[in-house]
Design a protein around this motif. Structure first.
Motif, PDB file in Angstrom:
ATOM      1  N   UNK A 159       0.870  -1.176   0.000  1.00 16.82           N
ATOM      2  CA  UNK A 159       0.000   0.000   0.000  1.00 16.82           C
ATOM      3  C   UNK A 159       0.912   1.233   0.000  1.00 16.82           C
ATOM      4  N   UNK A 160       0.762   2.030  -1.046  1.00 15.21           N
ATOM      5  CA  UNK A 160       1.586   3.240  -1.165  1.00 15.21           C
ATOM      6  C   UNK A 160       0.872   4.392  -0.469  1.00 15.21           C
ATOM      7  N   UNK A 161       0.915   4.401   0.870  1.00 10.81           N
ATOM      8  CA  UNK A 161       0.245   5.470   1.629  1.00 10.81           C
ATOM      9  C   UNK A 161       0.904   6.826   1.374  1.00 10.81           C
ATOM     10  N   UNK A 162       2.191   6.760   1.051  1.00 10.48           N
ATOM     11  CA  UNK A 162       2.999   7.978   0.982  1.00 10.48           C
ATOM     12  C   UNK A 162       3.839   7.933  -0.298  1.00 10.48           C
ATOM     13  N   UNK A 163       4.476   9.039  -0.617  1.00  5.44           N
ATOM     14  CA  UNK A 163       5.408   9.039  -1.743  1.00  5.44           C
ATOM     15  C   UNK A 163       6.807   8.711  -1.243  1.00  5.44           C
ATOM     16  N   UNK A 164       7.585   8.098  -2.110  1.00  2.49           N
ATOM     17  CA  UNK A 164       8.991   7.861  -1.771  1.00  2.49           C
ATOM     18  C   UNK A 164       9.730   7.579  -3.067  1.00  2.49           C
ATOM     19  N   UNK A 165      10.929   8.145  -3.184  1.00  3.91           N
ATOM     20  CA  UNK A 165      11.688   7.831  -4.395  1.00  3.91           C
ATOM     21  C   UNK A 165      12.837   6.869  -4.084  1.00  3.91           C
ATOM     22  N   UNK A 166      12.734   6.176  -2.928  1.00  7.22           N
ATOM     23  CA  UNK A 166      13.813   5.241  -2.585  1.00  7.22           C
ATOM     24  C   UNK A 166      13.490   3.807  -3.000  1.00  7.22           C
ATOM     25  N   UNK A 167      12.325   3.585  -3.627  1.00  9.24           N
ATOM     26  CA  UNK A 167      11.918   2.217  -3.973  1.00  9.24           C
ATOM     27  C   UNK A 167      11.468   2.121  -5.424  1.00  9.24           C
ATOM     28  N   UNK A 168      11.872   1.028  -6.062  1.00  9.29           N
ATOM     29  CA  UNK A 168      11.385   0.695  -7.396  1.00  9.29           C
ATOM     30  C   UNK A 168      10.930  -0.763  -7.390  1.00  9.29           C
ATOM     31  N   UNK A 169       9.806  -1.107  -8.016  1.00 10.86           N
ATOM     32  CA  UNK A 169       8.859  -0.276  -8.772  1.00 10.86           C
ATOM     33  C   UNK A 169       7.732   0.292  -7.911  1.00 10.86           C
ATOM     34  N   UNK A 170       7.486   1.570  -8.085  1.00  8.79           N
ATOM     35  CA  UNK A 170       6.461   2.268  -7.315  1.00  8.79           C
ATOM     36  C   UNK A 170       5.093   2.212  -7.980  1.00  8.79           C
ATOM     37  N   UNK A 171       4.149   3.013  -7.464  1.00  8.29           N
ATOM     38  CA  UNK A 171       2.758   2.970  -7.941  1.00  8.29           C
ATOM     39  C   UNK A 171       2.605   3.270  -9.436  1.00  8.29           C
ATOM     40  N   UNK A 172       3.456   4.115  -9.979  1.00  4.42           N
ATOM     41  CA  UNK A 172       3.326   4.454 -11.405  1.00  4.42           C
ATOM     42  C   UNK A 172       3.634   3.260 -12.287  1.00  4.42           C
ATOM     43  N   UNK A 173       4.496   2.395 -11.794  1.00  2.00           N
ATOM     44  CA  UNK A 173       4.763   1.181 -12.563  1.00  2.00           C
ATOM     45  C   UNK A 173       3.603   0.190 -12.434  1.00  2.00           C
TER      46      UNK A 173
ATOM     47  N   UNK B 290      14.746  -7.010 -22.299  1.00  2.00           N
ATOM     48  CA  UNK B 290      15.529  -6.314 -21.256  1.00  2.00           C
ATOM     49  C   UNK B 290      14.857  -4.967 -21.007  1.00  2.00           C
ATOM     50  N   UNK B 291      14.316  -4.799 -19.810  1.00  2.00           N
ATOM     51  CA  UNK B 291      13.627  -3.551 -19.496  1.00  2.00           C
ATOM     52  C   UNK B 291      14.635  -2.475 -19.096  1.00  2.00           C
ATOM     53  N   UNK B 292      14.239  -1.234 -19.362  1.00  2.00           N
ATOM     54  CA  UNK B 292      15.052  -0.105 -18.877  1.00  2.00           C
ATOM     55  C   UNK B 292      14.461   0.347 -17.550  1.00  2.00           C
ATOM     56  N   UNK B 293      15.238   0.261 -16.503  1.00  2.00           N
ATOM     57  CA  UNK B 293      14.736   0.694 -15.205  1.00  2.00           C
ATOM     58  C   UNK B 293      15.913   1.025 -14.306  1.00  2.00           C
ATOM     59  N   UNK B 294      15.601   1.765 -13.252  1.00  2.32           N
ATOM     60  CA  UNK B 294      16.642   2.117 -12.307  1.00  2.32           C
ATOM     61  C   UNK B 294      16.379   1.451 -10.972  1.00  2.32           C
ATOM     62  N   UNK B 295      17.227   0.497 -10.633  1.00  4.24           N
ATOM     63  CA  UNK B 295      17.101  -0.194  -9.346  1.00  4.24           C
ATOM     64  C   UNK B 295      17.329   0.790  -8.218  1.00  4.24           C
ATOM     65  N   UNK B 296      16.559   0.689  -7.139  1.00  2.00           N
ATOM     66  CA  UNK B 296      16.819   1.504  -5.957  1.00  2.00           C
ATOM     67  C   UNK B 296      17.335   0.653  -4.805  1.00  2.00           C
TER      68      UNK B 296
END
Ligand code: DGY
Length: 433
Positions: A74-88, A186-192
């Motif tokens: 559950x993405x109660x909050x925003x955070x840019x320290x985790x991938x994949x987030x809600x947008x994914x 091969x996906x393009x993504x940035x691991x966190x």
């Protein structure tokens, strides 16, 4: 031990998000609410802060979908320290997804039923906790109903998972067999995750391609269960996942009996139970290995590997006495040898065993807790005590890590993954009380 309990409470309190009322598993690495983590966390909180335990469960249930589904994050909050987030994940593609919360479109082992029973046992004010349970138990029942209606295409009492992250044992070597049947782009993504933890202790980039690809398939069909059952290359009946569901069914029966006036639900739960336990023993047991294994529903075959999940059915009373004896013999012959602490997450005799990497070998405190309870309830008291002592000693020696090295020869740095990890703290409290 009182000092250690205080430290554990501090870990949990530091990870608690007061405004939304939930606990993150670990700062940075896992900055949202995770489903089965919250279940284990609530058990620990119930020992010292009843209100937190209740809020933890309510926060998770507040994101339940209209069809009964309970998401894995559950993405109660925003955070840019985790991938994949809600947008994914984009779980709102599903027409019945939570309107109020952003979530993933996959789930995790269904622990809530037995967690409610655990906290009922722990909390002294029975009237108050039973009132809380009354308010929430039907949501958990609805969740089980969803599993049996949407995750059991053959109507056999066993539910499937469609993603390794649903298993809880995220990069177990068992899944390698399935990856061999796939060839994702091969996906393009940035691991966190690898910015927080040594990459040697985390999955590889190629493994992330498989993980993301499975989500892309589900998204392409708006997370429709029937479509996923038809198309997902990952479709597995997992012994740990089904054990959690069976144990939770049993707990719901006991709780509904305490509440009263719930005959219809109790009757249905009992029907699910009988069917599930029978089929579990027929389909998920491997005579040759002397252990329960995973079943690959897509390719119609057992995945012949022994993991810590293989022993969890003891926790739900699934094996007969005779089978329990064999299972424990397998455990001790392969995982419980003199050079290892219990319990490695994967068969130490396999060439896929890796004692440092996420779910490919290290010891996890939640699996040890499940194993401890299962061994104890089946009368294997001495081995149960060993599992308990070794779990406590890991944390005492190295700290509240996410996972630990099962090899006794490793002495100075055997704690891996995230530190100040919530369920390690929560279940330590429960083990020490
Ligand atoms: C992760 O990101 O590794 C999580 O365990 C997924 O649930």
């Amino acid at each position: 031990n009182n000092d250690l309990i205080k430290k554990a409470e501090t870990v949990l309190n530091n990870n608690f998000k007061e405004d939304k009322g939930f606990t993150i598993p670990c700062e940075g690495l896992y900055p949202f609410q995770w489903n089965w983590d919250s279940g284990f966390i609530a058990i620990g909180q119930a020992h010292y802060d009843t209100t937190k335990a209740k809020r933890e469960i309510e926060a998770l249930l507040s994101a339940q979908w209209e069809n009964g589904f309970i998401p894995h994050i559950v993405f109660h909050n925003d955070s840019d320290t985790y991938f994949p987030g809600p947008d994914f994940h984009q779980s709102k593609l599903h027409p019945l997804a939570s309107k109020s919360h952003r979530t993933t479109g996959m789930t995790q082992p269904p622990v809530l039923g037995f967690v409610l029973k655990e906290i009922y046992n722990i909390i002294d004010d029975k009237e108050d906790i039973l009132n809380f349970i009354k308010l929430n138990i039907d949501k958990v029942y609805h969740n089980h109903e969803h599993f049996y209606t949407h995750r059991d295409p053959n109507n056999e009492g066993l539910v499937y998972i469609y993603h390794n992250w649903e298993s809880g044992t995220d990069n177990s070597p068992i899944w390698d067999d399935i990856w061999e049947t796939m060839d994702p782009p091969k996906y393009k993504f940035e691991r966190r995750d690898t910015t927080h933890v040594d990459a040697a202790q985390r999955p590889t980039n190629r493994e992330y391609d498989y993980y993301l690809h499975l989500i892309e398939i589900a998204k392409a069909h708006n997370y429709d269960d029937a479509k996923i059952a038809e198309l997902s290359p990952f479709l597995v009946q997992d012994p740990l996942f089904n054990t959690m569901l069976i144990k939770s069914n049993a707990a719901l029966i006991e709780l509904y009996e305490l509440i009263g006036n719930s005959e219809d639900k109790i009757k249905t739960l009992k029907q699910w139970q009988i069917k599930a336990i029978k089929r579990f023993n027929e389909k998920l047991y491997n005579e040759k290995l002397g252990a329960y294994v995973h079943y690959d529903l897509r390719n119609e075959k057992q995945l012949e590997h022994i993991s810590s999940s293989s022993f969890t059915p003891l926790f739900a009373g699934i094996p007969s006495k005779e089978r329990a004896d064999t299972l424990v013999k397998t455990l001790m012959d392969k995982f419980g040898t003199d050079d290892k602490y219990l319990c490695a997450s994967f068969d130490p005799e396999s060439d896929r065993f890796n004692p440092k990497k996420y779910w490919r070998g290290p010891v996890w405190i939640n699996l040890n807790w499940i194993l401890y309870r299962g061994l104890k309830s089946n009368g294997f008291d001495a081995i149960a005590e060993r599992v308990k002592e070794e779990s406590i000693s890991f944390i005492k020696t190295y700290g509240f890590y996410e996972y630990f090295d099962p090899r006794k020869e490793v002495k100075d740095n055997a704690g891996y993954g995230g530190n100040n990890f919530s369920w390690s703290a929560a279940l330590l409290i429960d083990l020490l009380k």
